[in-house]
Write an enzyme that holds these catalytic residues in place. Structure first.
Site, PDB file in Angstrom:
ATOM      1  N   ASP A 138     -15.826  53.932 119.244  1.00 56.92           N
ATOM      2  CA  ASP A 138     -16.556  54.128 120.300  1.00 56.92           C
ATOM      3  C   ASP A 138     -17.890  53.011 120.565  1.00 56.92           C
ATOM      4  OD1 ASP A 138     -17.884  55.222 118.082  1.00 56.92           O
ATOM      5  OD2 ASP A 138     -17.763  57.017 119.113  1.00 56.92           O
TER       6      ASP A 138
ATOM      7  N   GLU B 137     -17.089  64.979 123.710  1.00 56.30           N
ATOM      8  CA  GLU B 137     -17.971  66.170 123.677  1.00 56.30           C
ATOM      9  C   GLU B 137     -17.323  67.720 124.053  1.00 56.30           C
ATOM     10  OE1 GLU B 137     -20.712  65.798 122.232  1.00 56.30           O
ATOM     11  OE2 GLU B 137     -21.573  63.976 123.257  1.00 56.30           O
TER      12      GLU B 137
ATOM     13  N   HIS C  99     -18.071  67.445 118.018  1.00 59.68           N
ATOM     14  CA  HIS C  99     -17.372  66.406 118.738  1.00 59.68           C
ATOM     15  C   HIS C  99     -16.674  65.263 117.488  1.00 59.68           C
ATOM     16  CE1 HIS C  99     -21.536  63.812 118.456  1.00 59.68           C
ATOM     17  NE2 HIS C  99     -20.651  63.478 117.724  1.00 59.68           N
TER      18      HIS C  99
ATOM     19  N   ASN D 130     -22.015  69.565 117.054  1.00 59.40           N
ATOM     20  CA  ASN D 130     -21.327  70.332 118.194  1.00 59.40           C
ATOM     21  C   ASN D 130     -19.676  70.181 118.300  1.00 59.40           C
ATOM     22  OD1 ASN D 130     -20.860  67.763 119.337  1.00 59.40           O
ATOM     23  ND2 ASN D 130     -22.022  68.390 121.205  1.00 59.40           N
TER      24      ASN D 130
HETATM   25  C1  F6R Z   1     -19.170  57.666 115.546  1.00 63.35           C
HETATM   26  C2  F6R Z   1     -18.692  58.506 116.113  1.00 63.35           C
HETATM   27  C3  F6R Z   1     -19.386  60.000 116.166  1.00 63.35           C
HETATM   28  C4  F6R Z   1     -19.801  60.401 114.696  1.00 63.35           C
HETATM   29  C5  F6R Z   1     -20.602  61.847 114.721  1.00 63.35           C
HETATM   30  C6  F6R Z   1     -21.326  62.028 113.515  1.00 63.35           C
HETATM   31  O1  F6R Z   1     -18.267  56.278 115.779  1.00 63.35           O
HETATM   32  O2  F6R Z   1     -17.560  58.541 116.689  1.00 63.35           O
HETATM   33  O3  F6R Z   1     -18.456  60.864 116.420  1.00 63.35           O
HETATM   34  O4  F6R Z   1     -19.041  60.240 113.876  1.00 63.35           O
HETATM   35  O5  F6R Z   1     -21.418  61.771 115.738  1.00 63.35           O
HETATM   36  O6  F6R Z   1     -22.233  61.492 113.067  1.00 63.35           O
HETATM   37  P1  F6R Z   1     -23.054  61.115 111.780  1.00 63.35           P
HETATM   38  O7  F6R Z   1     -22.119  60.664 110.880  1.00 63.35           O
HETATM   39  O8  F6R Z   1     -24.090  60.210 112.053  1.00 63.35           O
HETATM   40  O9  F6R Z   1     -23.508  62.555 111.551  1.00 63.35           O
END
Ligand code: F6R
Length: 233
Positions: free
Chosen positions: A62, A134, A129, A127
């Site tokens: 992303d 989401e 994701h 959450n």
């Molecule tokens: C990042 C992504 C997100 C993160 C998730 C956890 O490329 O796709 O899904 O993996 O938000 O973020 P952290 O690792 O910062 O807790």
């Protein structure tokens, strides 16, 4: 689903490193990469290793909308700093968050068709994701533009500090993620415990995006003891 519980996040990163190493030695060519805090230690291990990705390709999950690649908060910048500067791939793809969104989405879907992912690395949102899919995202979703939830924006605040936190992103969809041959998801720390429990123990449902992984036939979940603390089985 193979679930590995490690004593610490560092031990978890090492397990993921071994999976990357094995995948590379088996001739895998396309690596799906994630950003955020979770994979940082794994990337450090890769940077310091002798692994060579110069004949491989990377596709990232992303990118935020509205951030130029040279913006220090963009995922383009993150990947350069954390990995590509030291471990360049033959070619690296990350969604374009600046051009017309429809063009960016179509371009990314054709890249994913041309470079099917062999090993996909994932982090986990609080959450549940994955990517920026989401709760409520259909399981059939492919690359799309996402309005980030309040909880994700709030959680990102730690990285953006005083500056503007983006509200939208272009993300691979759940179906695009499920197309990967193998998936490894990392989740560390207490703040991920509830999402980990729901991902593994609840019925697959769009309310828990990561629960879709139960339907994939080659997934390894690596969690530390804190993130595993709410598992009942
Ligand atoms: C990042 C992504 C997100 C993160 C998730 C956890 O490329 O796709 O899904 O993996 O938000 O973020 P952290 O690792 O910062 O807790």
């Amino acid at each position: 689903m193979l679930v590995l519980v490690t004593k610490s996040a560092s031990e978890g990163a090492l397990k993921a490193f071994d999976i990357f190493k094995e995948s590379l030695s088996q001739g895998d060519k396309v690596f799906g990469l994630a950003t955020g805090g979770t994979p940082e230690e794994l990337y450090e291990m890769i940077r310091e290793s002798d692994l060579d990705f110069s004949n491989a390709y990377s596709v990232n999950l992303d990118e935020y909308c509205g951030l130029e690649p040279n913006n220090p908060h963009s995922y383009h910048y993150y990947m350069q700093e954390k990995l590509f500067k030291v471990k360049p791939f033959k070619e690296s793809f990350i969604p374009d968050g600046v051009i017309d969104e429809q063009v960016a989405i179509e371009a990314y879907e054709s890249i994913l068709k041309e470079y099917p992912v062999d090993l996909q690395l994932l982090g986990l949102g609080r959450n549940a994701h994955i990517g920026f899919n989401e709760p409520g995202t259909p399981f059939t979703q492919r690359t799309h533009k996402v309005a980030l939830t309040h909880s994700t924006i709030e959680s990102n605040q730690q990285y953006f500090k005083e500056s503007f936190v983006p509200t939208h992103a272009i993300s691979m969809g759940l179906q695009s993620i499920m197309d990967a041959k193998k998936i490894v998801l990392l989740a560390f720390g207490e703040s991920k415990a509830e999402a980990v429990q729901l991902m593994i123990e609840s019925e697959p449902s769009v309310d828990v995006p990561a629960s879709i992984l139960q339907l994939h036939n080659d997934v390894t979940i690596i969690v530390d003891e804190k993130a595993a603390s709410l598992l009942t089985k």
